[in-house]
Design an enzyme around this catalytic site. Structure first.
Site, short mmCIF file in Angstrom:
data_model
loop_
_atom_site.label_atom_id
_atom_site.label_comp_id
_atom_site.label_asym_id
_atom_site.label_seq_id
_atom_site.Cartn_x
_atom_site.Cartn_y
_atom_site.Cartn_z
CG ASP A 115 -2.11 -0.88 1.10
OD1 ASP A 115 -1.95 -2.01 0.60
OD2 ASP A 115 -3.20 -0.46 1.51
NE ARG A 172 -1.37 3.54 13.83
CZ ARG A 172 -0.55 2.56 13.47
NH1 ARG A 172 0.77 2.66 13.69
NH2 ARG A 172 -1.02 1.48 12.89
CG ASP A 214 -4.39 3.17 12.96
OD1 ASP A 214 -4.49 3.42 14.18
OD2 ASP A 214 -4.09 2.05 12.52
CB SER A 235 -5.01 -5.88 7.86
OG SER A 235 -5.78 -5.37 8.93
#
Lengths: 418, 418, 418, 418
Positions: free
Chosen positions: D19, D98, D127, D183
């Site tokens: 990605d 994050r 996220d 994922s």
């Protein structure tokens, strides 16, 4: 007397009134050596006369302690800064005074090597709890004598008449004026009235009950504008915009002046039924002129300065702290924690508020702050600035997801039910 | 026009003013078939003139919907009963009106098989959110057109002058009186004022801004006493003890009368800076005469009736609900849950409260209830009753355990530190 | 004996053990007529032997009351549904049993026209409070005799040796096996262990203390899968997916089976120090096999079904209710209110959860519900559906306003400070 | 290329995967100068290979930033100390990473004078919000490019096949192994799994999904005892009581060791459905070995040390902070306030906890502290100490007042109703 030696020394919270004078005599009679302690917390009192009275009755020592400056700085100012208000309406004047007096009592008791503290608070009230929890917290080893909870005392003194008779027979001067049909308690923050005729909550408080505040109907025809400055949530200075005069910066002087002006304009009267800690409801009538003005002004500045989410957290902590203070837990781990946390929240609560007093009400007119999150450019209808109106679309649509899902889901359930 | 067919039918929340008139014309210009919807929520408005105006501009249909009774019963009464107040000071007049209007909009849109709803709320405000979340919650499939967030619209209309010019060129009557330098929004609950000169929070609101309430200085010299009855937390009836007259029991009539009397006595003005949902602070000036009286009276009765711990829980839920309502979540799972829970808490909030209005203030004088936990016999200083004073000793000593332990522990740490 | 008549009838919560047998004898000695009450709440007990013992000692009547079904339905199920857990870890097994037993005590006392209730709970514990508050709440006129708080009793019985001696001299059978160096309390929900060697929190609980649960090291090598169904938050049925067998739907049977399976797999042991209501900390060791499985499963289903904001509110109410129940306020206005509110929140908590038990742990594997807000289509990465990704942009940007302003403002302050 | 100059420099949060490699190429194609930023937060990654890949694709610079020590000290340790847990079950591993990565992104962007930051987070997830709110809070002027919310990007890349095709045509190496049907995201705190086959919450997670933790059934037969020391709420050191070895004191090393031991024993697997900030529910499977052990140990020590009422306040703040962190508000006024307040609460949370790991579970065995309010002498059943048992009588009776009144009142209402 040997008796004194055997039972030890008591520090008695003394008011000069009939009750604590009788307690003084009774404690001596029981064989205690009694030191009377009077805290000057701003009540109107002839301290010299009270001292003379106590000595006449037999106090071994009389301590008169002017704790006014400390009361304002360490108790009232933090309360203002925290925005404390009990059950949405009571500004905690008495609740704040009790730990302040207790500090003085413990201090004197430790100095005088007394192991005992006594007070005249009654057995159904909050004050006994506030005094005793404060004393125990400050000095875990102390013992408290609460005559109104001691059977031999309460049996002997079943009514006011018993007190008067005892006083007369012990050479204690008895007040010549008849007792008012309610009790009152005064300090720098407020005067409270309760019991007696006030015990019927369906009857308005009698005319003429108030001391600190003018009847709004007799207050001046002309409003009075004040400006109050705060720094980190604490009152900093007071300016009378209408009448001029010096800018007050000394906390004690500032509160005294606010009480005078507020009182003149009839500000700060409340009549409530409140929940006592022991589980009873009681009716209280309060007049809190200066405290009311400060509360209104601080609330305004705080909302002006604080981030919304911090304000929500602070409001939660405020309500918890109000309960702690009302219930007598000023000196407690939880109150210490909340005081420190709230102080963190007040970092940016700096600026001024202008209020107008008029015939019983206090209204905010304007406010300013160098540390506010208010952003005139951003909010202005006339300017786009950084703001992208279509961002609001995404904001709304995203918040709508939950609501749409809930509706979808309820509709589906209804359809299935058919 | 075929265009109309292709773009579909829009129900537009129409006020009759310059903004929504231009939006109406613009939507038609874009090819929509537009039905205007005006809710009568108690604002002063010439509905017939507005209807004529909308039809002239080109509305395919005009709906005028008198939702006043519903607004009082389904929105204001529950808010009073919940004690809703945003950030300690704002009684949510506008916030309550929006879901009520949205209900009407959705109802008309569904009836008319329109898939689109439009409104004139701006992109920085709360109202866009309240309208849209309400509409999406009630009808997840609906689409909303918010011209003040559509680029082609906002580019064309960058200021009031653009609107006037557009109006003139489209045959839309332009107000002859110059616009006041602030905006206002009125309904049965309140009038709010914001923006323009009010955007400077350090400047007092201009004289003469208020419509509903007399300046306290010009209010009657004689106070007015009212008695308000509640049942299960909901307002039940109103009696004017000073001036007499009929006892009001119809909700709409009751609130209207309260607004008149309260307004005459200058009750319910507030000037605040509040936190908008989108994260901006904005200054709002409000006048809420009837709502203020009801809030004060309900708060008094509730504290009088409710158990202390239930009151604490209810206060927590109240503050959450005030945020939900302010932010536009009236129709949401959380607001539904809180409304139902609060209704449970109001089971015993029945009785009356007497208040006095005078020159801007409203004060509680007395209250009574057949379902209060207040027990005069128990609390009376003059009666022992069931109450054992020495129980308080155990109560205090037990509560002191934690505090003494904390002190013991801190002293020990300090000693170890030496 | 005339004495009995004069002092009245006492209903004594009787366990059959040494303590309450001595209390029984002592109460008779004091001149009371004593009815013993034993609630069967699922503890292992030879009720017939205990009955015989009580009659031998001199009880005028022995009531054995099987309240197991009621305990599960009216106390444990609501606790599961509320998600009650005290201080994040204790599932309140004892706290739930006390009000259930108290209900029986009051019922018998009223039936037998006894004005007195007695129990063997000690003076530092929670159970005295739970028993007495429950009794007083259910029957305000009742009087409670708590021998462990009566000076004449505690002076006579200063240690276990005194009890044994007294028992021997009163013909009370004394247990032949030595007392374990801790105390235990068992019911359908759990067994708790405390005091004695457990009083040192730095020492692990001794091997072999547990009764209900296998040591995880000796638990089966093969995991066991269960499916639990809930309806409106209440447990509905239990299916053993690994071992088969009938689907349990009777609450009592369901809990009993869960205790057996959970116990076999070593599920539900906890070792904590908790805060008692009177302000002391104490160490408790618990085994709660069935309750732990239900708690884990209900928590999972609830989060799966409930709207996020409703979940937040319910979690707040859950934590309040856990405190109420722990502190003995099951029968109180606040607990009643919270129970009813939580029940409202459980409307959509319907569905099943699959869990796996293995060597002391219970893990959720999967769940399903016809009434969940979970929407697989909406959340799927592979489908856009109604979701507009750029809505998130507006959502984020709008939330960022406050944060950017805060940063702008702090930077500005720092620059000014330079 | 001039294009680069015109569109400016972007710092892209780069993972090395398909990605973000496509995003990198696409951004370059759009005319941006792209610097890739990879934070080493403990994920298993061949950073050198990723660097080479990014440079091959066309990154103008590649920054690899080892923030592991910082991540543990500034994010994970405070989270442990605060006891953060989202919706009672999720330990916030991703949520904590994050803001840590964002800090690095902003730092590099400022250093490189880039005005743009980009990331590969998708439009339905949390996220994107966490990255962007963190960046905006740290640097209000920054702009964020989120390709998965840009229409031209999402139109081009509608599925994984489009990415692979684009990669192949741009010389981007495509993973040879087929993508797992879910994922995953890894860091020092945890690995999370979501989407794909996990989107059906009624299906257990597939076997073999886990990386960090052994299947409990294959974990060692012998339990492992650990001792963890804390100081002021922060982890201080780790001792393996079963296997010996050095005492770990370095935070990064301590967490790494805990992950290894915990992982070996199968500790820290969870399978939940959680509420995302945007209003969707999603299923997440997590393995958090070290974090789980620390959470269990800290919770135990905290309850052991803290005063009950402070614990209640801290728990409230903990739950608020968990929401803030989950929703992306690590850098916000409210999170800053809560972090500072919670730090105040941890003053006395010092001592050790011993835990046992076995086949997937972690159980507390014992704990000790020099600063606990636990008082063995006071709580002991065998000692009276200062404790007056009859104080409990007063305590109970006083608490019973409210309950008796409520009952009296309900009975009265019932009688009136007859």
């Amino acid at each position: 007397m040997e008796m004194n030696v055997s039972k030890g020394t008591v520090v008695l919270a003394y008011s000069g009134g009939l009750d604590t004078s009788c307690i003084l005599a009774w404690l001596i009679e029981q064989g205690y050596n009694v030191i009377t302690y009077m805290a000057n917390i701003g009540q109107e009192e002839d301290f010299e006369a009270a001292k003379k009275k106590a000595l006449t009755i037999g106090a071994s020592k009389v301590v008169i302690d002017d704790v006014r400056a400390q009361f304002v700085k360490d108790f009232i100012w933090p309360a203002v800064s925290a925005g404390l208000i009990y059950e949405s309406r009571y500004l905690l004047g008495t609740s704040l005074a009790r730990p302040c007096i207790s500090q003085g009592l413990v201090h004197v008791a430790q100095q005088e090597k007394a192991q005992l503290i006594s007070h005249g608070a009654t057995g159904k009230g909050n004050d006994q709890i506030r005094f005793e929890l404060s004393c125990y917290a400050l000095w875990p080893q102390v013992k408290v004598l609460a005559p109104w909870r001691i059977e031999s005392f309460t049996k002997r003194f079943q009514g006011r008449q018993d007190l008067i008779q005892y006083a007369e027979s012990h050479g204690i001067p008895v007040p010549v004026t008849p007792k008012k049909p309610w009790s009152m308690d005064a300090n720098l923050m407020h005067i409270s009235y309760e019991s007696g005729v006030l015990e019927d909550p369906a009857k308005p408080a009698p005319d003429g009950i108030f001391h600190l505040t003018a009847d709004p109907q007799h207050a001046p025809e002309k409003p009075c504008k004040l400006q109050i400055n705060f720094e980190h949530g604490m009152p900093l200075s007071l300016k009378n915009l209408t009448e001029g005069g010096p800018v007050e910066t000394d906390p004690l002087q500032m509160l005294t002046t606010l009480n005078q002006i507020g009182g003149r304009h009839g500000v700060g009267r409340t009549d409530i039924v409140e929940n006592r800690f022991i589980g009873l409801k009681s009716r209280g009538v309060y007049e809190t002129p200066g405290g009311t003005i400060l509360h209104v002004a601080h609330t305004d500045l705080e909302t002006f300065c604080l981030d919304r989410e911090v304000l929500r957290l602070k409001t939660f902590l405020r309500d918890k702290m109000a309960d702690y203070v009302y219930n007598g837990f000023w000196f407690s781990p939880e109150c210490e924690f909340v005081r420190e946390s709230i102080a963190l929240s007040q970092r940016y609560v700096t600026g001024w508020v202008q209020v107008e007093l008029y015939k019983g009400s206090v209204r905010v007119l304007a406010r300013n702050s160098p540390t506010t999150l208010y952003n005139q450019n951003l909010v202005s209808m006339d300017q786009h600035g950084d703001f992208q109106p279509n961002d609001a679309t995404g904001f709304i649509n995203t918040h709508a997801i939950r609501l749409r899902e809930f509706q979808r889901f309820k509709t589906q359930l209804e359809e299935e039910a058919v």
